[in-house]
Design an enzyme around this catalytic site. Structure first.
Site, mmCIF file in Angstrom:
data_model
loop_
_atom_site.group_PDB
_atom_site.id
_atom_site.type_symbol
_atom_site.label_atom_id
_atom_site.label_comp_id
_atom_site.label_asym_id
_atom_site.label_seq_id
_atom_site.Cartn_x
_atom_site.Cartn_y
_atom_site.Cartn_z
ATOM 1 C CB CYS A 181 11.529 35.752 20.637
ATOM 2 S SG CYS A 181 10.295 37.030 20.355
ATOM 3 C CD GLN A 203 13.843 50.513 15.195
ATOM 4 O OE1 GLN A 203 14.132 51.614 15.670
ATOM 5 N NE2 GLN A 203 14.553 49.963 14.218
ATOM 6 C CD GLU A 204 17.918 46.478 21.749
ATOM 7 O OE1 GLU A 204 18.735 47.174 22.377
ATOM 8 O OE2 GLU A 204 18.111 45.283 21.460
ATOM 9 C CD GLU A 228 11.824 38.124 14.254
ATOM 10 O OE1 GLU A 228 12.171 39.212 14.765
ATOM 11 O OE2 GLU A 228 12.286 37.041 14.615
ATOM 12 C CB CYS A 257 11.266 41.178 17.710
ATOM 13 S SG CYS A 257 11.661 40.449 19.300
HETATM 14 N N1 THU Z 1 15.107 40.185 18.652
HETATM 15 C C1 THU Z 1 14.487 40.253 17.435
HETATM 16 O O1 THU Z 1 14.465 41.309 16.791
HETATM 17 N N2 THU Z 1 13.902 39.134 16.969
HETATM 18 C C2 THU Z 1 13.850 37.936 17.628
HETATM 19 O O2 THU Z 1 13.142 37.027 17.216
HETATM 20 C C3 THU Z 1 14.667 37.762 18.828
HETATM 21 C C4 THU Z 1 15.155 38.998 19.471
HETATM 22 C C5 THU Z 1 15.717 41.399 19.183
HETATM 23 C C6 THU Z 1 15.012 41.973 20.383
HETATM 24 C C7 THU Z 1 16.131 42.737 21.051
HETATM 25 O O3 THU Z 1 16.193 44.040 20.475
HETATM 26 C C8 THU Z 1 17.388 41.974 20.677
HETATM 27 O O4 THU Z 1 17.029 41.137 19.587
HETATM 28 C C9 THU Z 1 17.934 41.118 21.804
HETATM 29 O O5 THU Z 1 16.971 40.308 22.347
#
Ligand code: THU
EC number: 3.5.4.5
Length: 160
Positions: free
Chosen positions: A112, A63-64, A75, A73
């Site tokens: 990440c 969710q950005e 997870e 993220c």
């Molecule tokens: N993102 C995740 O949802 N999980 C991760 O472990 C790596 C990155 C998402 C965050 C962001 O919305 C997009 O991927 C690009 O970084």
């Protein structure tokens, strides 16, 4: 002085069809929910599905936010929901899949650092391993038997 070598073990599956049981169903679910990601800035959609010890399944997607660091993220969306709705119920495994809009995500994508740290907290608390499964949009799947294998020398509650 001594040099210490840390090693880690993972299983690589050629594709989704090699997964069995809850590994397969969780990854299929992660793929299914991936499209509900709100990712207008990165166009990178991530789906996560969690299996709890009591059989409950939780999903989450990234969710950005226009204020970029405010986003979360997939997870952590899923694991925080699990922690808040089912406090004290151990987490057995998490399946994660990521799809980039430019189609470059056919290699397994792992969590990440911030997600590793967040998941490590739950693993340390429950004292049983959380299995991790990673996939890109398609292609190979990586399985690790414990989050600790992804975050050696993790900082945790015992350090405080
Ligand atoms: N993102 C995740 O949802 N999980 C991760 O472990 C790596 C990155 C998402 C965050 C962001 O919305 C997009 O991927 C690009 O970084």
């Amino acid at each position: 002085m001594q040099e210490v070598k840390l090693t880690t073990t993972l299983t690589v599956y050629d594709n989704l069809n090699e997964l069995v049981g809850s590994d397969a169903s969780l990854m299929h679910l992660a793929i299914k929910v991936r499209n509900t990601a709100y990712a207008p800035y990165s166009n990178y959609k991530v789906g996560a599905a969690i299996l709890l010890e009591n059989g409950e399944i939780i999903t989450g997607t990234n969710q950005e936010n226009a204020a970029y660091p405010s986003g979360l993220c997939a997870e952590r969306v899923a694991i925080f929901y699990a922690g808040s709705q089912y406090p004290g119920v151990p987490i057995k495994k998490i399946a994660i899949t990521a799809a980039a809009s430019n189609g470059s995500s056919n290699e397994p994508v792992s969590s990440c650092g911030a997600c590793r740290q967040s998941i490590a907290e739950y693993e340390q608390k429950q004292k049983t391993p959380i299995e991790m499964l990673f996939m890109g949009e398609t292609g190979k799947v990586i399985k690790m038997n414990s989050l600790a294998d992804l975050l050696p020398l993790a900082f945790g509650a015992d350090d405080l």
